[in-house]
Design an enzyme around this catalytic site. Structure first.
Site, PDB file in Angstrom:
ATOM      1  N   SER B  43       0.846  -1.195   0.000  1.00 26.57           N
ATOM      2  CA  SER B  43       0.000   0.000   0.000  1.00 26.57           C
ATOM      3  C   SER B  43       0.882   1.244   0.000  1.00 26.57           C
ATOM      4  CB  SER B  43      -0.904   0.015   1.225  1.00 26.57           C
ATOM      5  OG  SER B  43      -1.952  -0.910   1.059  1.00 26.57           O
ATOM      6  N   LEU B  70       2.304   0.401   7.461  1.00 27.99           N
ATOM      7  CA  LEU B  70       2.166   1.104   6.173  1.00 27.99           C
ATOM      8  C   LEU B  70       3.447   1.817   5.756  1.00 27.99           C
ATOM      9  CD1 LEU B  70      -1.471   2.562   6.560  1.00 27.99           C
ATOM     10  CD2 LEU B  70      -0.776   0.624   5.153  1.00 27.99           C
ATOM     11  N   ASN B 122      -7.065   0.439  -0.086  1.00 30.93           N
ATOM     12  CA  ASN B 122      -6.885  -0.128   1.256  1.00 30.93           C
ATOM     13  C   ASN B 122      -7.820   0.613   2.206  1.00 30.93           C
ATOM     14  OD1 ASN B 122      -6.093  -0.846   3.823  1.00 30.93           O
ATOM     15  ND2 ASN B 122      -3.898  -0.816   3.389  1.00 30.93           N
ATOM     16  N   CYS B 125      -6.682  -1.678   6.583  1.00 25.37           N
ATOM     17  CA  CYS B 125      -5.509  -1.987   7.424  1.00 25.37           C
ATOM     18  C   CYS B 125      -5.889  -1.757   8.886  1.00 25.37           C
ATOM     19  CB  CYS B 125      -4.329  -1.095   7.033  1.00 25.37           C
ATOM     20  SG  CYS B 125      -2.965  -1.203   8.191  1.00 25.37           S
ATOM     21  N   LYS B 160     -10.797  -3.117  -0.849  1.00 22.65           N
ATOM     22  CA  LYS B 160     -10.363  -4.165   0.094  1.00 22.65           C
ATOM     23  C   LYS B 160     -10.952  -3.839   1.460  1.00 22.65           C
ATOM     24  CE  LYS B 160      -6.406  -6.867   1.670  1.00 22.65           C
ATOM     25  NZ  LYS B 160      -4.959  -7.074   1.564  1.00 22.65           N
ATOM     26  N   ASN B 185      -9.165  -8.248   4.599  1.00 22.44           N
ATOM     27  CA  ASN B 185      -7.887  -7.802   5.155  1.00 22.44           C
ATOM     28  C   ASN B 185      -7.690  -8.524   6.494  1.00 22.44           C
ATOM     29  OD1 ASN B 185      -5.544  -6.300   5.861  1.00 22.44           O
ATOM     30  ND2 ASN B 185      -6.318  -4.565   4.682  1.00 22.44           N
TER      31      ASN B 185
END
Lengths: 247, 297
Positions: B43, B70, B122, B125, B160, B185
């Protein structure tokens, strides 16, 4: 996580300590652990002895290495591993070339006939010289405060490197690249142990990669032939964030 | 025989998941050359980010918990990595993370300009404040992000989503303008070392992946495919052909693989392709498509 219990702390130099411990773990020379200092950090460390006792030799760079270097008998070194492929330790005439604390993982490979080259910026960087037969050791420092003045490659010019059955090298990548360039067109066999920014140790985070290979999992040991195919070697690497930088 | 279509055509349904071996262009290229049908990048955000200090991963036979944080070089520096990865001649999907619809759209346009075949948002996360799951759990924001990105790029956009919220369908409906869903995820989790009496990860919390999460992934793929009928890419705990078949029968048109790369190595992409081909031959199935969602009742 598992842990080793420190049995002895030996001071090697002003900022380098060797920690001994007894453990039945099976280690191939050149393999490493991700040593965890709870609440501080986790760092890769390789073994300076794989026999009994086993040992790791740590140079102080930051908080985690300082904590480990200061450990006393009975303290615990938490870790994951061992990780990596390790050296292919051959029987025969060996040359080991280590820069600074890069000499540590090469120590388990040496025997009476092994020749050593230890290099460093200054005399204070030269460690573990006592492990070698003094007749078979060349020391080189950038400033000439110990041994010959100059880099490891200058020390290599003094010996017939083609006479060795295997050459092992470990140290910062810039130094390894110089050693590689010196050897690449000669009739030699060499294994290089690389150092890159490691986070996971298990070959998935990609921070230590070189041309798609993970130093923590596919290495850290690569042969001369493998490095010939890697145009990232000694040229670019990823920083801790993943940004590509030039050496 | 193994071709599949998720808005982009893949030669096989096996995709490298985001966050695994996909920071460096050379690594992505090597994974694609070793047999993956496509790869998702790590990402990438608007600026360089260091991520958390180690330990960032704890791994066991059954599971992995990661809190990489990240880390990424920032979008401006990532074009070169994609260029290297694309030399493999296979699709590279650009994963992006941000906080606002405009920031997501800006990243997506850059990714498209770099040659990414599709965008993965994303929205899930679980271990970084202000990003991922925190953005993805606000349906209005998700809806605005997907609309904005869709209006700015001409390549497929996948959402996602996170298994960490109480209602997956609320998220999926909010993201309904996307071209497909990536499910799931990681699940927010932690590990304590009993000897150190401390959480292992420096960030304390991380995202759970690996074998342990597969039943959760299967359930969400099934549910979202059944409700929406849209393309779903399954991810979570895939190690073996049996896992792959479960995901496909639950409704996945392709699958992403992450944690298993650590134990099986990158050869698993070509190994799974061979195994799937053999299974399809033995069962007289000529297209992956004919298996997608067959278990849905």
């Amino acid at each position: 996580m598992r842990y080793f219990t420190v049995s002895k702390n030996i001071r090697e130099a002003e900022n380098v300590n060797t920690l001994e411990f007894y453990d039945s773990i099976n280690i191939i020379p050149g393999q490493f652990i991700m040593a965890w200092v709870p609440g501080v950090n986790q760092i890769p460390l390789s073994f300076s002895s794989t026999g009994s006792p086993k040992s790791i030799t740590v140079k102080v760079y930051g908080d985690a290495s300082a904590k480990i270097a200061g450990m006393k008998k009975g303290d615990r070194i938490f870790y994951e591993g061992p990780y990596g492929n390790g050296f292919n330790n051959i029987a025969g005439k060996k040359l080991v070339i280590g820069a600074g604390s890069g000499i540590a993982p090469l120590i388990p490979l040496i025997d009476d006939d092994t020749t050593g080259i230890i290099s460093g910026k200054t005399a204070g960087d030269i460690i573990l010289a006592s492990k070698f037969n003094p007749d078979h050791l060349i020391i080189a420092t950038d400033d000439g405060t110990a041994g010959r003045r100059g880099f490891a490659t200058e020390a290599m010019r003094e010996i017939d490197i083609e006479s060795f059955d295997m050459i092992y090298a470990c140290g910062p990548e810039v130094m390894l690249k110089a050693v590689f360039d010196y050897m690449k067109n000669r009739d030699v066999k060499c294994q290089f142990s690389l150092e890159r920014s490691m986070k996971c140790g298990i070959g998935i985070c990609d921070s230590c990669s070189i041309n798609g290979f993970q130093v923590c999992h596919d290495g850290p040991v690569f042969t001369l032939e493998q490095l010939r195919e890697m145009d990232e070697f000694g040229r670019t690497k990823l920083t801790y964030s993943g940004k590509r930088v030039f050496f | 025989m193994l071709e599949t279509d998720i808005g982009i055509k893949l030669e096989n349904p096996f995709i490298l998941a985001s966050g695994i071996l996909d920071e460096n262009g050379y690594t992505v290229k090597r994974v694609l050359e070793s047999g993956a049908g496509a790869a998702v990048t790590k990402s990438i955000g608007s600026s360089e980010r260091r991520g958390f200090e180690p330990p960032v991963i704890y791994s066991d036979y059954n599971y992995t918990i990661n809190a990489i944080g990240l880390s990424n070089p920032g979008i401006e520096d990532y074009g070169n990595e994609i260029k290297i990865a694309l030399q493999a001649g296979k699709p590279v999907i650009g994963s992006i993370f941000a906080q606002t619809p405009e920031e997501f759209a800006g990243l997506a346009r850059k990714m498209e300009g770099y040659g990414a075949y599709a965008i993965e948002l994303n929205l899930s996360c679980p271990h970084v404040n202000g990003y991922g799951m925190e953005v993805g759990s606000d349906p209005e924001l998700v809806s605005a992000i997907v609309s904005e990105v869709k209006s700015k790029v001409n390549i497929p956009v996948y959402a996602k989503l996170s298994p960490n919220t109480s209602d997956m369908m609320k998220q999926a409906n909010a993201a309904s303008k996307c071209d497909g869903y990536v499910l799931i995820n990681t699940i927010k989790a932690m590990k304590i070392d009993i000897n150190a009496r401390m959480p292992v990860l420096s960030n304390i919390y991380g995202g759970l992946s690996g074998r342990s999460v597969k039943p959760v992934g299967i359930r969400y793929v099934y549910e979202v495919k059944k409700e929406t009928g849209k393309n779903v890419i399954g991810v979570g705990g895939i190690n073996t052909l049996e896992d792959v078949l479960e995901y496909i029968m639950a409704g996945a048109s392709a699958v992403q693989i992450g944690s298993a790369v650590s134990s099986r190595g990158i050869a698993l992409f070509s190994d799974l392709s061979l195994e799937l081909e053999k299974y399809m031959e033995m069962n007289s199935i000529s297209r992956v498509k004919d298996l997608v969602g067959v278990a849905i009742r």
